[in-house]
Scaffold this motif. Structure first.
Motif, PDB file in Angstrom:
ATOM      1  N   TYR A   1       0.834  -1.204   0.000  1.00  0.00           N
ATOM      2  CA  TYR A   1       0.000   0.000   0.000  1.00  0.00           C
ATOM      3  C   TYR A   1       0.868   1.254   0.000  1.00  0.00           C
ATOM      4  CZ  TYR A   1      -2.983   3.692   1.913  1.00  0.00           C
ATOM      5  OH  TYR A   1      -3.632   4.883   2.124  1.00  0.00           O
ATOM      6  N   TYR A   2       1.982   1.211   0.729  1.00  0.00           N
ATOM      7  CA  TYR A   2       2.885   2.366   0.784  1.00  0.00           C
ATOM      8  C   TYR A   2       3.838   2.419  -0.409  1.00  0.00           C
ATOM      9  CZ  TYR A   2       1.335   3.497   5.508  1.00  0.00           C
ATOM     10  OH  TYR A   2       0.584   3.868   6.590  1.00  0.00           O
ATOM     11  N   GLY A   3       3.764   1.439  -1.306  1.00  0.00           N
ATOM     12  CA  GLY A   3       4.535   1.492  -2.541  1.00  0.00           C
ATOM     13  C   GLY A   3       5.875   0.801  -2.505  1.00  0.00           C
ATOM     14  N   ALA A   4       6.114  -0.033  -1.518  1.00  0.00           N
ATOM     15  CA  ALA A   4       7.405  -0.712  -1.402  1.00  0.00           C
ATOM     16  C   ALA A   4       7.448  -1.977  -2.249  1.00  0.00           C
ATOM     17  CB  ALA A   4       7.680  -1.064   0.063  1.00  0.00           C
ATOM     18  N   GLU A   5       8.664  -2.406  -2.551  1.00  0.00           N
ATOM     19  CA  GLU A   5       8.894  -3.702  -3.192  1.00  0.00           C
ATOM     20  C   GLU A   5       9.139  -4.704  -2.069  1.00  0.00           C
ATOM     21  OE1 GLU A   5      12.327  -5.874  -5.901  1.00  0.00           O
ATOM     22  OE2 GLU A   5      11.906  -3.739  -6.247  1.00  0.00           O
ATOM     23  N   VAL A   6       8.307  -5.743  -2.009  1.00  0.00           N
ATOM     24  CA  VAL A   6       8.282  -6.621  -0.839  1.00  0.00           C
ATOM     25  C   VAL A   6       8.869  -7.995  -1.151  1.00  0.00           C
ATOM     26  CG1 VAL A   6       6.812  -7.767   0.870  1.00  0.00           C
ATOM     27  CG2 VAL A   6       6.247  -5.450   0.081  1.00  0.00           C
ATOM     28  N   THR A   7       9.814  -8.401  -0.303  1.00  0.00           N
ATOM     29  CA  THR A   7      10.306  -9.778  -0.299  1.00  0.00           C
ATOM     30  C   THR A   7       9.863 -10.421   1.007  1.00  0.00           C
ATOM     31  OG1 THR A   7      12.245  -9.236  -1.643  1.00  0.00           O
ATOM     32  CG2 THR A   7      12.332 -11.272  -0.337  1.00  0.00           C
ATOM     33  N   ALA A   8       9.172 -11.540   0.911  1.00  0.00           N
ATOM     34  CA  ALA A   8       8.603 -12.200   2.085  1.00  0.00           C
ATOM     35  C   ALA A   8       9.285 -13.544   2.305  1.00  0.00           C
ATOM     36  CB  ALA A   8       7.103 -12.401   1.900  1.00  0.00           C
ATOM     37  N   ILE A   9       9.684 -13.800   3.563  1.00  0.00           N
ATOM     38  CA  ILE A   9      10.350 -15.053   3.916  1.00  0.00           C
ATOM     39  C   ILE A   9       9.461 -15.888   4.827  1.00  0.00           C
ATOM     40  CG2 ILE A   9      12.342 -16.109   5.048  1.00  0.00           C
ATOM     41  CD1 ILE A   9      13.943 -13.643   4.509  1.00  0.00           C
ATOM     42  N   ASP A  10       9.317 -17.160   4.508  1.00  0.00           N
ATOM     43  CA  ASP A  10       8.649 -18.112   5.397  1.00  0.00           C
ATOM     44  C   ASP A  10       8.892 -19.516   4.855  1.00  0.00           C
ATOM     45  OD1 ASP A  10       6.844 -19.205   7.459  1.00  0.00           O
ATOM     46  OD2 ASP A  10       6.198 -17.138   7.646  1.00  0.00           O
ATOM     47  N   SER A  11       8.143 -20.477   5.338  1.00  0.00           N
ATOM     48  CA  SER A  11       8.366 -21.877   4.976  1.00  0.00           C
ATOM     49  C   SER A  11       7.663 -22.235   3.670  1.00  0.00           C
ATOM     50  CB  SER A  11       7.881 -22.795   6.099  1.00  0.00           C
ATOM     51  OG  SER A  11       6.511 -22.550   6.378  1.00  0.00           O
ATOM     52  N   THR A  12       7.990 -23.405   3.159  1.00  0.00           N
ATOM     53  CA  THR A  12       7.537 -23.847   1.840  1.00  0.00           C
ATOM     54  C   THR A  12       6.028 -23.751   1.658  1.00  0.00           C
ATOM     55  OG1 THR A  12       9.352 -25.457   1.920  1.00  0.00           O
ATOM     56  CG2 THR A  12       7.716 -25.720   0.166  1.00  0.00           C
ATOM     57  N   GLY A  13       5.267 -24.228   2.638  1.00  0.00           N
ATOM     58  CA  GLY A  13       3.818 -24.293   2.505  1.00  0.00           C
ATOM     59  C   GLY A  13       3.111 -22.957   2.521  1.00  0.00           C
ATOM     60  N   LYS A  14       3.825 -21.887   2.820  1.00  0.00           N
ATOM     61  CA  LYS A  14       3.194 -20.574   2.901  1.00  0.00           C
ATOM     62  C   LYS A  14       3.463 -19.680   1.688  1.00  0.00           C
ATOM     63  CE  LYS A  14       3.419 -20.378   7.966  1.00  0.00           C
ATOM     64  NZ  LYS A  14       3.734 -19.527   9.138  1.00  0.00           N
ATOM     65  N   LEU A  15       4.323 -20.122   0.789  1.00  0.00           N
ATOM     66  CA  LEU A  15       4.790 -19.238  -0.280  1.00  0.00           C
ATOM     67  C   LEU A  15       3.661 -18.783  -1.211  1.00  0.00           C
ATOM     68  CD1 LEU A  15       8.239 -20.818  -1.212  1.00  0.00           C
ATOM     69  CD2 LEU A  15       7.662 -19.179   0.582  1.00  0.00           C
ATOM     70  N   ASP A  16       2.777 -19.685  -1.588  1.00  0.00           N
ATOM     71  CA  ASP A  16       1.672 -19.299  -2.472  1.00  0.00           C
ATOM     72  C   ASP A  16       0.780 -18.264  -1.798  1.00  0.00           C
ATOM     73  OD1 ASP A  16       2.521 -20.946  -4.490  1.00  0.00           O
ATOM     74  OD2 ASP A  16       1.164 -22.594  -3.974  1.00  0.00           O
ATOM     75  N   MET A  17       0.539 -18.431  -0.506  1.00  0.00           N
ATOM     76  CA  MET A  17      -0.267 -17.466   0.226  1.00  0.00           C
ATOM     77  C   MET A  17       0.415 -16.105   0.261  1.00  0.00           C
ATOM     78  SD  MET A  17      -0.410 -15.999   3.592  1.00  0.00           S
ATOM     79  CE  MET A  17       0.200 -17.183   4.784  1.00  0.00           C
ATOM     80  N   LEU A  18       1.723 -16.066   0.460  1.00  0.00           N
ATOM     81  CA  LEU A  18       2.459 -14.804   0.489  1.00  0.00           C
ATOM     82  C   LEU A  18       2.364 -14.084  -0.858  1.00  0.00           C
ATOM     83  CD1 LEU A  18       5.688 -15.909   2.417  1.00  0.00           C
ATOM     84  CD2 LEU A  18       3.561 -14.969   3.330  1.00  0.00           C
ATOM     85  N   ARG A  19       2.457 -14.847  -1.938  1.00  0.00           N
ATOM     86  CA  ARG A  19       2.307 -14.248  -3.273  1.00  0.00           C
ATOM     87  C   ARG A  19       0.905 -13.685  -3.458  1.00  0.00           C
ATOM     88  NH1 ARG A  19       4.888 -19.237  -4.749  1.00  0.00           N
ATOM     89  NH2 ARG A  19       7.090 -18.935  -5.296  1.00  0.00           N
ATOM     90  N   SER A  20      -0.097 -14.407  -2.970  1.00  0.00           N
ATOM     91  CA  SER A  20      -1.479 -13.959  -3.139  1.00  0.00           C
ATOM     92  C   SER A  20      -1.756 -12.662  -2.394  1.00  0.00           C
ATOM     93  CB  SER A  20      -2.454 -15.049  -2.663  1.00  0.00           C
ATOM     94  OG  SER A  20      -2.478 -15.139  -1.241  1.00  0.00           O
ATOM     95  N   LEU A  21      -0.961 -12.383  -1.363  1.00  0.00           N
ATOM     96  CA  LEU A  21      -1.135 -11.139  -0.601  1.00  0.00           C
ATOM     97  C   LEU A  21      -0.391  -9.964  -1.227  1.00  0.00           C
ATOM     98  CD1 LEU A  21      -0.806 -12.529   3.038  1.00  0.00           C
ATOM     99  CD2 LEU A  21      -2.908 -11.845   1.858  1.00  0.00           C
ATOM    100  N   GLY A  22       0.388 -10.243  -2.280  1.00  0.00           N
ATOM    101  CA  GLY A  22       1.045  -9.156  -2.994  1.00  0.00           C
ATOM    102  C   GLY A  22       2.548  -9.141  -2.918  1.00  0.00           C
ATOM    103  N   ALA A  23       3.177 -10.114  -2.247  1.00  0.00           N
ATOM    104  CA  ALA A  23       4.633 -10.131  -2.166  1.00  0.00           C
ATOM    105  C   ALA A  23       5.236 -10.213  -3.567  1.00  0.00           C
ATOM    106  CB  ALA A  23       5.104 -11.311  -1.325  1.00  0.00           C
ATOM    107  N   ASP A  24       6.210  -9.347  -3.837  1.00  0.00           N
ATOM    108  CA  ASP A  24       6.870  -9.343  -5.151  1.00  0.00           C
ATOM    109  C   ASP A  24       7.829 -10.518  -5.286  1.00  0.00           C
ATOM    110  OD1 ASP A  24       6.019  -6.578  -6.258  1.00  0.00           O
ATOM    111  OD2 ASP A  24       6.743  -6.112  -4.238  1.00  0.00           O
ATOM    112  N   HIS A  25       8.450 -10.890  -4.176  1.00  0.00           N
ATOM    113  CA  HIS A  25       9.392 -12.011  -4.170  1.00  0.00           C
ATOM    114  C   HIS A  25       9.155 -12.811  -2.886  1.00  0.00           C
ATOM    115  CE1 HIS A  25      11.399  -9.457  -7.142  1.00  0.00           C
ATOM    116  NE2 HIS A  25      11.405  -8.505  -6.225  1.00  0.00           N
ATOM    117  N   VAL A  26       9.350 -14.111  -2.967  1.00  0.00           N
ATOM    118  CA  VAL A  26       9.227 -14.951  -1.774  1.00  0.00           C
ATOM    119  C   VAL A  26      10.486 -15.800  -1.635  1.00  0.00           C
ATOM    120  CG1 VAL A  26       6.710 -15.025  -1.832  1.00  0.00           C
ATOM    121  CG2 VAL A  26       8.024 -16.793  -3.038  1.00  0.00           C
TER     122      VAL A  26
END
Length: 331
Positions: free
Chosen positions: A181-206
């Motif tokens: 929302y603030y316009g940042a480029e987001v890289t999100a880190i977590d475990s294997t089973g969460k990566l698709d969910m992180l992408r669905s929330l808008g993460a640019d990279h996981v």
């Protein structure tokens, strides 16, 4: 009314469902019929007190040294106003509300009384987002406000790069969306089973932390938001800009590293306790109603199964939030 009661610190089994007296609102309070509340990692820590000794002593002095001073746990709440005190002006019977109880806890119950105008550490409630269920709304006051608090302290700007470690939990799932929302480029880190969910929330990279070490990929970030307190400052020094910012939502295990980094480098380290306001909650409600912010619910348990909910949260790995539903037999 039914409520979860705990009279000592310990494993999930110390939580007991009991009949207790239903509260009556004072002149400046509202009585809320609770339909949904939550169990967070913080709730599990407060219940077990399985924390580093120094931090544990501080918490025990504040919340009860030998046993919890506030016997009904839980801080997040969503429900309906059942009664109002004679001096209450902002709310009326039937209003659908959400918010938090603050340091008084008490949300894991059928009813709670809260001040219309809360004090600094007393949480507070406001009108629930029209496009959220009670279960969804109950997850916002902690994860939403904490992530907003830290991102504002980090002064997130359009075009900046932010790394969020532990992005799949209560705070991280909101942090991804707010950073976007603030316009940042987001890289999100977590475990294997969460990566698709992180992408669905808008993460640019996981990044799957079980497969990849972010400190070795050559990327450099303006902000590193460590939600879970696992990042090594020495190993990540090359992954953050010289004037970059570390945001620490759970700094217990990193306290000495953080203080050393503050003294020995130009990097900013933010590790203060989050203190969300009602204005923050209203701001988040606006984003939700505009369709810019959603929540993630992993599992839902009835109040009667709160022990199982604590067990699940305590083992780690939840996706977003765990919700407790409260059924009222007379409705």
């Amino acid at each position: 009314m039914k409520a979860i009661v705990t009279t000592k610190y310990g494993p999930p089994e110390v939580l007991q469902l009991k009949e207790v007296e239903k509260p009556t609102p004072k002149e400046d309070e509202v009585l809320i019929r609770i339909y949904a509340t939550t169990v967070t990692a913080g709730d599990c820590e407060m219940r077990s007190m399985q924390l580093p000794l120094g931090y544990q002593l501080i918490l025990r002095m504040g919340f009860g040294f030998r046993r919890p001073r506030n016997k009904i746990p839980g801080t997040e709440v969503a429900g309906e106003i059942e009664a109002v005190g004679k001096d209450v002006k902002k709310f009326k019977v039937g209003d659908q509300v959400f918010g938090s109880t603050g340091m008084g806890f008490g949300a894991n119950a059928e009813y709670i009384c809260l001040l219309e105008v809360p004090g600094e550490m007393e949480g507070g409630v406001t009108i629930k987002p029209a496009n959220m269920t009670y279960e969804e709304a109950a997850t916002v006051p902690f994860g939403g406000r904490d992530s907003l608090h830290f991102l504002r302290l980090g002064n997130i700007q359009k075009g900046q790069k932010i790394l969020i470690n532990g992005a799949g939990g209560s705070i991280g799932t909101f942090a991804i969306q707010l950073a976007k929302y603030y316009g940042a480029e987001v890289t999100a880190i977590d475990s294997t089973g969460k990566l698709d969910m992180l992408r669905s929330l808008g993460a640019d990279h996981v990044i799957d932390y079980t497969q990849e070490d972010f400190t070795k990929n050559g990327e450099v970030y303006d902000v590193i938001f460590d939600v879970i307190g696992k990042i090594s400052f020495s190993r990540s020094a090359g992954s953050i800009k010289q004037n970059g910012t570390y945001l620490l939502a759970n700094p217990v295990s990193q306290m000495f590293q953080a203080l050393w980094t503050r003294m020995r480098s130009s990097k900013k380290v933010v590790m203060e306790t989050a203190s969300g306001t009602l204005a923050d909650l209203v701001f988040l409600r606006g984003l939700i109603e505009e369709g810019k912010l959603i929540t993630v619910i992993d599992k839902t348990y009835p109040l009667e199964q709160i022990v199982e909910a604590h067990r699940y949260v305590e083992k780690g790995g939840k996706l977003g939030n765990v919700v407790i539903t409260v059924k009222h037999n007379n409705l």
